[in-house]
Scaffold this motif. Sequence first.
Motif, PDB file in Angstrom:
ATOM      1  N   ILE A 196      -4.804  -8.411   2.253  1.00 34.96           N
ATOM      2  CA  ILE A 196      -3.319  -8.188   1.859  1.00 34.96           C
ATOM      3  C   ILE A 196      -2.794  -6.821   2.594  1.00 34.96           C
ATOM      4  O   ILE A 196      -1.711  -6.880   2.859  1.00 34.96           O
ATOM      5  N   PRO A 197      -3.944  -5.839   2.494  1.00 31.04           N
ATOM      6  CA  PRO A 197      -3.299  -4.462   3.162  1.00 31.04           C
ATOM      7  C   PRO A 197      -2.875  -4.634   4.547  1.00 31.04           C
ATOM      8  O   PRO A 197      -1.944  -4.115   4.895  1.00 31.04           O
ATOM      9  N   ALA A 198      -3.793  -5.548   5.382  1.00 31.56           N
ATOM     10  CA  ALA A 198      -3.295  -5.556   6.951  1.00 31.56           C
ATOM     11  C   ALA A 198      -2.081  -6.484   6.721  1.00 31.56           C
ATOM     12  O   ALA A 198      -1.363  -6.342   7.997  1.00 31.56           O
ATOM     13  N   ILE A 199      -1.922  -7.565   5.949  1.00 29.98           N
ATOM     14  CA  ILE A 199      -0.690  -8.393   6.237  1.00 29.98           C
ATOM     15  C   ILE A 199       0.413  -7.679   5.760  1.00 29.98           C
ATOM     16  O   ILE A 199       1.619  -7.790   6.232  1.00 29.98           O
TER      17      ILE A 199
ATOM     18  N   GLY B 113       7.336  -3.080  -3.366  1.00 25.54           N
ATOM     19  CA  GLY B 113       8.138  -3.808  -3.897  1.00 25.54           C
ATOM     20  C   GLY B 113       8.341  -5.158  -3.323  1.00 25.54           C
ATOM     21  O   GLY B 113       8.403  -6.288  -4.034  1.00 25.54           O
ATOM     22  N   ASP B 114       8.586  -5.124  -1.970  1.00 21.62           N
ATOM     23  CA  ASP B 114       8.700  -6.354  -1.180  1.00 21.62           C
ATOM     24  C   ASP B 114       7.344  -7.250  -1.208  1.00 21.62           C
ATOM     25  O   ASP B 114       7.452  -8.344  -1.507  1.00 21.62           O
ATOM     26  N   LEU B 115       6.188  -6.634  -1.222  1.00 25.39           N
ATOM     27  CA  LEU B 115       4.941  -7.151  -1.439  1.00 25.39           C
ATOM     28  C   LEU B 115       4.954  -7.982  -2.691  1.00 25.39           C
ATOM     29  O   LEU B 115       4.374  -9.029  -2.870  1.00 25.39           O
ATOM     30  N   GLY B 116       5.406  -7.190  -3.631  1.00 24.71           N
ATOM     31  CA  GLY B 116       5.323  -7.660  -5.005  1.00 24.71           C
ATOM     32  C   GLY B 116       6.223  -9.187  -4.996  1.00 24.71           C
ATOM     33  O   GLY B 116       5.868 -10.050  -5.882  1.00 24.71           O
ATOM     34  N   LEU B 117       7.522  -8.933  -4.600  1.00 26.07           N
ATOM     35  CA  LEU B 117       8.146 -10.371  -4.635  1.00 26.07           C
ATOM     36  C   LEU B 117       7.722 -11.272  -3.825  1.00 26.07           C
ATOM     37  O   LEU B 117       7.853 -12.647  -4.040  1.00 26.07           O
ATOM     38  N   ALA B 118       7.098 -11.056  -2.742  1.00 24.42           N
ATOM     39  CA  ALA B 118       6.135 -12.121  -1.829  1.00 24.42           C
ATOM     40  C   ALA B 118       5.150 -12.711  -2.617  1.00 24.42           C
ATOM     41  O   ALA B 118       4.835 -14.035  -2.630  1.00 24.42           O
ATOM     42  N   LEU B 119       4.432 -11.787  -3.230  1.00 23.76           N
ATOM     43  CA  LEU B 119       3.236 -12.346  -4.330  1.00 23.76           C
ATOM     44  C   LEU B 119       4.072 -13.179  -5.306  1.00 23.76           C
ATOM     45  O   LEU B 119       3.043 -14.128  -6.010  1.00 23.76           O
TER      46      LEU B 119
ATOM     47  N   ALA C 107      -7.857  -3.322  -3.653  1.00 24.44           N
ATOM     48  CA  ALA C 107      -8.325  -2.850  -2.322  1.00 24.44           C
ATOM     49  C   ALA C 107      -7.291  -1.790  -1.824  1.00 24.44           C
ATOM     50  O   ALA C 107      -7.333  -0.764  -1.155  1.00 24.44           O
ATOM     51  N   LEU C 108      -6.046  -1.948  -2.045  1.00 24.22           N
ATOM     52  CA  LEU C 108      -4.976  -1.188  -1.729  1.00 24.22           C
ATOM     53  C   LEU C 108      -4.959   0.046  -2.540  1.00 24.22           C
ATOM     54  O   LEU C 108      -4.783   1.134  -1.793  1.00 24.22           O
ATOM     55  N   HIS C 109      -5.246   0.073  -3.768  1.00 23.93           N
ATOM     56  CA  HIS C 109      -5.511   1.452  -4.600  1.00 23.93           C
ATOM     57  C   HIS C 109      -6.633   2.140  -4.028  1.00 23.93           C
ATOM     58  O   HIS C 109      -6.398   3.440  -3.845  1.00 23.93           O
ATOM     59  N   LEU C 110      -7.849   1.572  -3.660  1.00 27.17           N
ATOM     60  CA  LEU C 110      -8.753   2.466  -3.073  1.00 27.17           C
ATOM     61  C   LEU C 110      -8.482   3.064  -1.626  1.00 27.17           C
ATOM     62  O   LEU C 110      -8.899   4.265  -1.342  1.00 27.17           O
ATOM     63  N   ALA C 111      -7.791   2.162  -0.985  1.00 28.26           N
ATOM     64  CA  ALA C 111      -7.346   2.632   0.542  1.00 28.26           C
ATOM     65  C   ALA C 111      -6.341   3.596   0.661  1.00 28.26           C
ATOM     66  O   ALA C 111      -6.301   4.644   1.269  1.00 28.26           O
ATOM     67  N   GLN C 112      -5.320   3.300  -0.126  1.00 30.32           N
ATOM     68  CA  GLN C 112      -4.106   4.357  -0.328  1.00 30.32           C
ATOM     69  C   GLN C 112      -4.083   5.493  -1.071  1.00 30.32           C
ATOM     70  O   GLN C 112      -3.729   6.461  -0.552  1.00 30.32           O
TER      71      GLN C 112
END
Length: 418
Positions: free
Chosen positions: A49-52, A61-67, A254-259
Motif C-alpha cells: 500500500i505505501p508504494a501504491i 484521505g484519498d487513500l481512505g476513499l480508495a480503500l 506499515a505506513l505508521h511505522l514508515a511515516q
Amino acid sequence: MPLLNKVRTVVSGGTRGDTATLPLTRLRTALTLFFALDGFLFAGWVVRIPAIKQQTGASAGDLGLALLGVSAGAVVTMTLTGRLCRRYGSHLVTVVTGVLLSLSIALPPLTRSPLALGLVLLAFGAAYGGINVAMNSAAVDLMAALRRPVMPSFHAAFSLGGMLGAGLGGLVAGSLSPTAHLLGLTVAGLLLTAAAGPVLLRHPSPAPPEALPARPRSAAGPAGATGARRTVVVFGVIALCTAYGEGALADWGALHLAQDLSAHPGTAAAGYSLFALAMTAGRLSGTALLERLGQTRTLVAGGLTAAAGMLLGALAPTVWAALLGFAVTGLGLANIFPVAVARAGALAGPSGVATASTLGYGGMLLGPPTIGFLADWFSLPVALTTVAALAAGAAVMGWAARDRGRRAPGAEPVAAAG
C-alpha cells in the motif's frame, strides 16, 4: 440435534465411519489451504500500500476513499454470497471466488490515480468478501460433521498465510516492483486453487447448515426469538470491534511505522508480519485457552490485552516498542472473532453465524477508510488509538453478555465446538 447426531454416527461409527473420515480429512486440508491463501493474498496487497499510495499520488484521505472500494465491494458481495452458497453450495463458491481473488490482486499496481485505484479495489473487495463468507460457511458445515472445535485452526491458517504474505512482501519490497510482486501472487493463488479446488468440488458439504442446532421459534416464542436476535447482533458487534483492529493494522500499520517512526521499508512491512504471527500463535492455542478460561473470560482478557497493546503500538516513540505493541495486539485479538461467531451460532444456528461473520468482516473492511479520514483530521497515531477503544468496548460487551448464550436451548453443542 437428531440430524447432527446422525452425521456424528456416520463419521465415527464402525468401518463405515473409517471410510467417511478420509473425505472429511481431505476437506479440512483443502479448506485450510483456502483460508491460508486468503490471508496470504490479502497481506501481499497491504504491504505494498505505501508504494501504491506514492505511485497514485494519493493523500491519506484519498487513500481512505480508495480503500472504501474494498469495503463496498465486500459488503455487497457478502449479502449475496449466502444465497449463492445455498443454491450452488459453499464449496463451489469458495473455489470460484478463490480464482477471482487471485486475478484481482494483480490490478491495483496498474492504476495511476486514486479514482482508478478505488474502482479496482471494488472488484478486489467483492472477491475478498465472497470467499470469506463461503469459506466460513463451509467451515461451519465441516465443524458440524466433525463435532470438534476446529474453527480456530482455520482462522490460524488465515493468520499464518498473512504472516507469510507480509514476510515475503517485506523481503521483496526494496527490490521488486508492486506490479511484479502482485502478479506473482496471482500465479501462486491460481496454482493453489487448482490444487485444492478439486477436493472441494468432488465432495459436497458433509453437513448442510440446517443440521446445526437452531433455536426453534415454537420453543422460544416470539419474545425469546427477538431476544436471541438482539444477542446475536451484540456478538456480531463484538466481532466488528475486533476485526476493525485487524483491518486497520493491515492497511495502516506499515505506513505508521514508515511515516511516523521513519522505519526502513522492510521493517515497516515486518510490522504486520509480527502482528499476524502473534495472531497465529494465539489461535493455535485457542482451544486450550477456551477450555481453561471459558468463552467469557477469553473475550474479556483478549479485548483488554489488545487495547493495551494498541495504545503502545500507536503512541510508542520508537519502532521496536511499536512492534511490541503490534504483537501484543495480535495476541489479544486472536480468538475474539471465532468466539463471538460461535456464541452467535449457539443462539441462532447458521443465521447467527452469518450475521456475526458479516458484521465482523464489515468491521475489518470499514476500519481502514475510517482510519484514513481520522488521520487527515488529526494524525495517524491518534487515529490508531480507536483500535484500542473498540477492543476495550468489545471486552465490556463480552462481559455484559456473559450469560446470554447459555440460556438458549440447544446452545451447548455449538458453543463447545466453537
